[in-house]
Design an enzyme around this catalytic site. Sequence first.
Site, PDB file in Angstrom:
ATOM      1  N   PHE A  23       0.827  -1.211   0.000  1.00 41.04           N
ATOM      2  CA  PHE A  23       0.000   0.000   0.000  1.00 41.04           C
ATOM      3  C   PHE A  23       0.861   1.260   0.000  1.00 41.04           C
ATOM      4  O   PHE A  23       0.502   2.246  -0.627  1.00 41.04           O
ATOM      5  CB  PHE A  23      -0.970  -0.001   1.182  1.00 41.04           C
ATOM      6  N   HIS A 116      -0.979  -2.052   7.460  1.00 42.39           N
ATOM      7  CA  HIS A 116      -1.430  -0.804   6.826  1.00 42.39           C
ATOM      8  C   HIS A 116      -2.952  -0.881   6.667  1.00 42.39           C
ATOM      9  O   HIS A 116      -3.455  -1.601   5.804  1.00 42.39           O
ATOM     10  CB  HIS A 116      -0.719  -0.633   5.472  1.00 42.39           C
ATOM     11  N   VAL A 117      -3.641  -0.135   7.519  1.00 43.43           N
ATOM     12  CA  VAL A 117      -5.108  -0.243   7.582  1.00 43.43           C
ATOM     13  C   VAL A 117      -5.749   0.160   6.241  1.00 43.43           C
ATOM     14  O   VAL A 117      -5.245   1.042   5.538  1.00 43.43           O
ATOM     15  CB  VAL A 117      -5.658   0.623   8.747  1.00 43.43           C
ATOM     16  N   HIS A 118      -6.823  -0.518   5.866  1.00 41.35           N
ATOM     17  CA  HIS A 118      -7.543  -0.213   4.626  1.00 41.35           C
ATOM     18  C   HIS A 118      -8.992  -0.649   4.773  1.00 41.35           C
ATOM     19  O   HIS A 118      -9.285  -1.605   5.482  1.00 41.35           O
ATOM     20  CB  HIS A 118      -6.883  -0.912   3.432  1.00 41.35           C
ATOM     21  N   LEU A 119      -9.873   0.062   4.090  1.00 36.29           N
ATOM     22  CA  LEU A 119     -11.295  -0.218   4.170  1.00 36.29           C
ATOM     23  C   LEU A 119     -11.751  -0.907   2.885  1.00 36.29           C
ATOM     24  O   LEU A 119     -11.442  -0.440   1.788  1.00 36.29           O
ATOM     25  CB  LEU A 119     -12.068   1.097   4.390  1.00 36.29           C
TER      26      LEU A 119
END
Length: 159
Positions: A23, A116-119
């Site tokens: 990301f 790595h945060v993701h929606l």
Amino acid sequence: MRHLWTPWRLDFIRGPKPKECVFCAKIHADDDIELVVARGEHVYVTLNRYPYNNGHLLIVPYEHVPSIEYLDDATLLELMKMTNQAIQALRAAMNPHGFNVGFNLGAEAGAGIREHVHLHVVPRWAADSNFMTVLADTRTIPQLLQDTYRELKAHWPHE
Ligand SMILES: [Zn+2]
């Protein structure tokens, strides 16, 4: 959530993981190559290369943090605004019947890339499990991603 049959995800699950965060790598990459559909000030939107369904989008903050707790207000606001735009673009381009929208936080919750945060925004159709079984041949996925990328970019709402 109804179960989707996604055998091509095995390439991702079993394959070697790159050392650099995938990301973070997209932040300065070419949009057309990396399938980045839209960019904001704090977040960008990209197609998932290992989709649960056709049109599976990821809303990704530029900041490399593992959870939404670490994001500031401006990023959180844009994250939801971009999610809204993603839903609008998917509706206009692909006419889905519904959506699954959400975060997988931590490996135990099913996060593939937990650093790595993701929606996730996953469009759903009444008969999508059948639809995706037809596309289960992994070789069809790259072409499908390119077509979907162009469609969503063309239908992305402008504020
Ligand atoms: Zn990262």
